[in-house]
Design a protein around this motif. Structure first.
Motif, PDB file in Angstrom:
ATOM      1  N   LEU A  62      41.111  48.308  37.869  1.00 40.52           N
ATOM      2  CA  LEU A  62      41.874  49.025  37.345  1.00 40.52           C
ATOM      3  C   LEU A  62      42.703  48.526  36.244  1.00 40.52           C
ATOM      4  O   LEU A  62      43.274  46.771  36.383  1.00 40.52           O
ATOM      5  N   HIS A  63      43.107  49.632  35.205  1.00 38.43           N
ATOM      6  CA  HIS A  63      43.539  48.914  33.680  1.00 38.43           C
ATOM      7  C   HIS A  63      44.270  49.836  33.534  1.00 38.43           C
ATOM      8  O   HIS A  63      44.682  50.881  33.863  1.00 38.43           O
ATOM      9  N   ALA A 147      43.118  44.209  41.310  1.00 40.11           N
ATOM     10  CA  ALA A 147      42.576  44.167  41.758  1.00 40.11           C
ATOM     11  C   ALA A 147      41.840  45.492  42.536  1.00 40.11           C
ATOM     12  O   ALA A 147      42.301  46.388  43.005  1.00 40.11           O
ATOM     13  N   PHE A 148      40.880  45.636  41.688  1.00 44.02           N
ATOM     14  CA  PHE A 148      39.572  46.580  42.554  1.00 44.02           C
ATOM     15  C   PHE A 148      39.895  46.727  43.308  1.00 44.02           C
ATOM     16  O   PHE A 148      39.321  47.486  44.263  1.00 44.02           O
ATOM     17  N   ASP A 149      40.011  45.225  44.614  1.00 46.68           N
ATOM     18  CA  ASP A 149      39.882  45.592  46.178  1.00 46.68           C
ATOM     19  C   ASP A 149      41.290  45.185  46.124  1.00 46.68           C
ATOM     20  O   ASP A 149      41.345  44.444  47.541  1.00 46.68           O
ATOM     21  N   ASP A 150      42.018  45.966  46.185  1.00 49.87           N
ATOM     22  CA  ASP A 150      43.374  45.269  46.647  1.00 49.87           C
ATOM     23  C   ASP A 150      43.390  46.594  47.928  1.00 49.87           C
ATOM     24  O   ASP A 150      43.854  47.682  48.397  1.00 49.87           O
ATOM     25  N   PRO A 156      37.896  53.301  48.053  1.00 52.35           N
ATOM     26  CA  PRO A 156      36.307  53.522  48.617  1.00 52.35           C
ATOM     27  C   PRO A 156      35.317  53.497  47.224  1.00 52.35           C
ATOM     28  O   PRO A 156      34.133  54.910  47.629  1.00 52.35           O
ATOM     29  N   TRP A 157      35.078  52.671  46.866  1.00 51.35           N
ATOM     30  CA  TRP A 157      34.197  52.482  45.300  1.00 51.35           C
ATOM     31  C   TRP A 157      32.778  52.998  46.847  1.00 51.35           C
ATOM     32  O   TRP A 157      32.336  53.126  47.562  1.00 51.35           O
ATOM     33  N   PRO A 158      31.838  53.404  46.581  1.00 49.10           N
ATOM     34  CA  PRO A 158      31.266  54.465  46.640  1.00 49.10           C
ATOM     35  C   PRO A 158      29.463  53.276  46.556  1.00 49.10           C
ATOM     36  O   PRO A 158      28.789  53.179  47.436  1.00 49.10           O
TER      37      PRO A 158
END
Length: 183
Positions: A62-63, A147-150, A156-158
């Motif tokens: 995420l940016h 962090a994308f997985d914070d 919920p990334w597919p």
């Protein structure tokens, strides 16, 4: 083209195109200054266009940018992406809300992301081309990554990520990134 509000993010809009298809393929308008202006945005404020190509499973984000931030128009011109916007504007009524959308070449819809929101996406097809139009010149010194997985965001990334930049893999938590954004 028509504009609709993205209810999860105050000030975000989805600009829907109307592809005209026939035996040759399709044609559609992907930018219309009058439609952009109709929702109170200045269509001439966008100063840079970029494109990225990603393979299935690639995750970007995420940016966001520190300081004045950066407004964006984002469109998947080829393939499909799972797109994420997180509102990080403390004064916004949708602060810390997130919008999860699918953008694709079938619809050619364009997403307007207000300054102060984080953005990321994951490619869902073997090839996904994503176009960006931003409202100020890019300055890498202002880049902020989350962090994308914070766990506080619980996006919920597919797909399991197949590849991402080192910057994205080593990104700080949302709490740490918010401190960086303010500086």
């Amino acid at each position: 083209m028509r504009a609709t509000e993205v209810p999860e993010i105050d000030g975000a809009y989805l600009f829907a195109s109307t592809p005209h298809a026939d035996e040759r393929g399709f044609f559609c308008r992907t930018f219309d200054a009058e439609v952009i202006r109709s929702v109170g945005l200045d269509p001439y404020s966008f100063v840079q266009d970029s494109v990225s190509r990603s393979a299935r499973g690639v995750l970007r984000g995420l940016h966001l940018r520190s300081g004045a931030g950066e407004a964006k128009l984002v469109r998947c011109s080829y393939g499909r992406i799972f797109d994420v916007v997180v509102d990080l504007r403390p004064s916004s009524p949708t602060y810390l809300h997130r919008a999860l959308l699918e953008l694709s070449d079938e619809t050619q819809a364009t997403l307007y992301i207000p300054a102060g929101c984080a953005h990321g996406f994951q490619a869902l097809t073997s090839t996904a081309d994503t176009s960006y139009r931003i409202d100020r010149p890019h300055d890498p010194a202002e880049d902020v990554t989350i962090a994308f997985d914070d766990p506080d965001l619980a996006i919920p990334w597919p797909l399991p990520p197949t590849s991402m930049s080192r910057r994205d893999r080593e990104a700080p938590s949302l709490a740490e990134a918010l401190k960086q954004k303010e500086s």
